[in-house]
Motif scaffolding. Structure first.
Motif, mmCIF file in Angstrom:
data_model
loop_
_atom_site.group_PDB
_atom_site.id
_atom_site.type_symbol
_atom_site.label_atom_id
_atom_site.label_comp_id
_atom_site.label_asym_id
_atom_site.label_seq_id
_atom_site.Cartn_x
_atom_site.Cartn_y
_atom_site.Cartn_z
ATOM 1 N N PHE A 66 -6.047 -48.706 54.656
ATOM 2 C CA PHE A 66 -6.313 -48.306 53.283
ATOM 3 C C PHE A 66 -4.982 -48.341 52.540
ATOM 4 N N ALA A 67 -4.761 -49.413 51.780
ATOM 5 C CA ALA A 67 -3.464 -49.608 51.120
ATOM 6 C C ALA A 67 -3.432 -49.046 49.701
ATOM 7 N N TYR A 68 -4.591 -48.798 49.110
ATOM 8 C CA TYR A 68 -4.667 -48.303 47.738
ATOM 9 C C TYR A 68 -3.843 -49.202 46.809
ATOM 10 N N GLN A 69 -2.940 -48.648 45.993
ATOM 11 C CA GLN A 69 -2.140 -49.454 45.069
ATOM 12 C C GLN A 69 -0.736 -49.706 45.623
ATOM 13 N N LEU A 70 -0.550 -49.523 46.911
ATOM 14 C CA LEU A 70 0.775 -49.578 47.529
ATOM 15 C C LEU A 70 1.029 -50.930 48.180
ATOM 16 N N GLN A 71 2.262 -51.098 48.723
ATOM 17 C CA GLN A 71 2.689 -52.401 49.231
ATOM 18 C C GLN A 71 3.321 -52.311 50.609
ATOM 19 N N ILE A 72 3.080 -53.353 51.404
ATOM 20 C CA ILE A 72 3.866 -53.639 52.601
ATOM 21 C C ILE A 72 4.942 -54.618 52.159
ATOM 22 N N THR A 73 6.206 -54.239 52.319
ATOM 23 C CA THR A 73 7.317 -55.108 51.925
ATOM 24 C C THR A 73 8.125 -55.453 53.178
ATOM 25 N N GLY A 74 9.179 -56.234 53.008
ATOM 26 C CA GLY A 74 10.042 -56.598 54.119
ATOM 27 C C GLY A 74 9.815 -58.030 54.559
ATOM 28 N N THR A 75 10.106 -58.306 55.830
ATOM 29 C CA THR A 75 10.047 -59.675 56.347
ATOM 30 C C THR A 75 9.010 -59.862 57.451
ATOM 31 N N THR A 76 8.235 -58.829 57.754
ATOM 32 C CA THR A 76 7.280 -58.927 58.852
ATOM 33 C C THR A 76 6.161 -59.918 58.549
ATOM 34 N N ASN A 77 5.613 -60.517 59.597
ATOM 35 C CA ASN A 77 4.365 -61.261 59.475
ATOM 36 C C ASN A 77 3.240 -60.237 59.454
ATOM 37 N N PHE A 78 2.162 -60.530 58.729
ATOM 38 C CA PHE A 78 1.027 -59.616 58.623
ATOM 39 C C PHE A 78 -0.197 -60.341 59.137
ATOM 40 N N ASN A 79 -0.850 -59.763 60.151
ATOM 41 C CA ASN A 79 -2.019 -60.375 60.781
ATOM 42 C C ASN A 79 -3.202 -59.423 60.642
ATOM 43 N N LEU A 80 -4.211 -59.824 59.873
ATOM 44 C CA LEU A 80 -5.393 -58.995 59.660
ATOM 45 C C LEU A 80 -6.550 -59.503 60.511
ATOM 46 N N THR A 81 -7.006 -58.677 61.447
ATOM 47 C CA THR A 81 -8.220 -58.978 62.201
ATOM 48 C C THR A 81 -9.307 -57.962 61.887
ATOM 49 N N PHE A 85 -8.207 -52.564 52.654
ATOM 50 C CA PHE A 85 -8.706 -52.050 51.391
ATOM 51 C C PHE A 85 -7.556 -52.073 50.394
ATOM 52 N N THR A 86 -7.692 -52.802 49.292
ATOM 53 C CA THR A 86 -6.622 -52.861 48.297
ATOM 54 C C THR A 86 -7.146 -52.521 46.911
ATOM 55 N N GLN A 87 -6.377 -51.673 46.213
ATOM 56 C CA GLN A 87 -6.638 -51.384 44.801
ATOM 57 C C GLN A 87 -5.503 -51.906 43.933
ATOM 58 N N HIS A 88 -4.547 -52.603 44.540
ATOM 59 C CA HIS A 88 -3.383 -53.086 43.791
ATOM 60 C C HIS A 88 -3.845 -54.074 42.725
ATOM 61 N N GLN A 89 -3.298 -53.941 41.530
ATOM 62 C CA GLN A 89 -3.672 -54.823 40.422
ATOM 63 C C GLN A 89 -3.456 -56.292 40.779
ATOM 64 N N ASN A 90 -2.440 -56.592 41.597
ATOM 65 C CA ASN A 90 -2.142 -57.976 41.970
ATOM 66 C C ASN A 90 -2.764 -58.379 43.304
ATOM 67 N N GLY A 91 -3.793 -57.682 43.716
ATOM 68 C CA GLY A 91 -4.535 -58.048 44.923
ATOM 69 C C GLY A 91 -3.675 -58.048 46.164
ATOM 70 N N ILE A 92 -3.833 -59.088 47.006
ATOM 71 C CA ILE A 92 -3.079 -59.173 48.262
ATOM 72 C C ILE A 92 -1.951 -60.197 48.178
ATOM 73 N N SER A 93 -1.554 -60.529 46.953
ATOM 74 C CA SER A 93 -0.472 -61.504 46.759
ATOM 75 C C SER A 93 0.875 -60.907 47.145
#
Length: 198
Positions: A66-81, A85-93
């Protein structure tokens, strides 16, 4: 005032695993991963409580995030299986929820839930990608596609409009389907469905 902490995973350390109901992730500290990475375990519901910088390796979400309007930042790879849940105005970009400079992979059974609320006062970007599996539209606000998108699973229309154009076209492959369209949730604009399944 305390300085933000840095959590570093050494090469001999096992994988960091977030387990259980609603483990929190986020803060001014930094997580530096080794090759073992970290994950939210299957059946667990992780909650992003602040923007979180994660560097190196891979952060895998097998459960829910549940990410709400927040962000994962940094250099990690992100793998979704699992589910995001995103409420961020800019989606998952990269200017939205998944603001990492690493590679973002949406697994074949993953679900992205665009969940921006009408009360938040603005549309939500439905991020252009060619590897969506399942997408759910909730929250009531308009989800505006910002480029072509391809999905191979279920498009679940619960609450909110999906806005497309001839250029920003949503394509559902032969293995995909749609569910739940109603007066409060439908696609306004062109949609391409490959094959003859609903």
């Amino acid at each position: 005032t305390l300085a933000p902490a840095v959590l570093t995973q050494t090469a001999t350390c096992g994988q960091f695993i977030m387990n259980g109901a609603f483990p929190n992730l986020g803060g001014s500290g930094v997580i530096n991963l080794s090759t073992n990475g970290m994950q939210i375990a299957t059946g667990s519901q992780g909650v992003l409580v602040a923007n979180q910088q994660i560097n190196n390796s891979t952060f895998t979400v097998n459960g829910d995030l549940f990410a709400y309007q927040l962000q994962i930042t940094g250099t990690t790879n992100f793998n979704l299986t699992g589910s995001l849940f995103t409420q961020h105005q800019n989606g998952i970009s990269t200017s939205g929820t998944l603001a990492t400079s690493g590679t973002v992979t949406l697994g074949s059974a993953s679900t992205v839930l665009y969940d921006r609320l009408t009360a938040m006062g603005s549309d939500q970007q439905f991020t252009s990608r060619t590897d969506y599996a399942n997408v759910q539209i909730t929250g009531g606000s308009r989800k505006v596609l910002n480029g072509p998108a391809i999905m191979s699973g279920a498009l679940v229309l619960s609450n909110g409009l999906v806005v497309t154009t001839a250029i920003n076209l949503l394509t559902i492959t032969a293995t995909g389907s749609t569910f739940g369209a109603n007066n409060n949730s439908f696609v306004t604009g062109p949609l391409t469905k490959i094959g003859n399944t609903a």
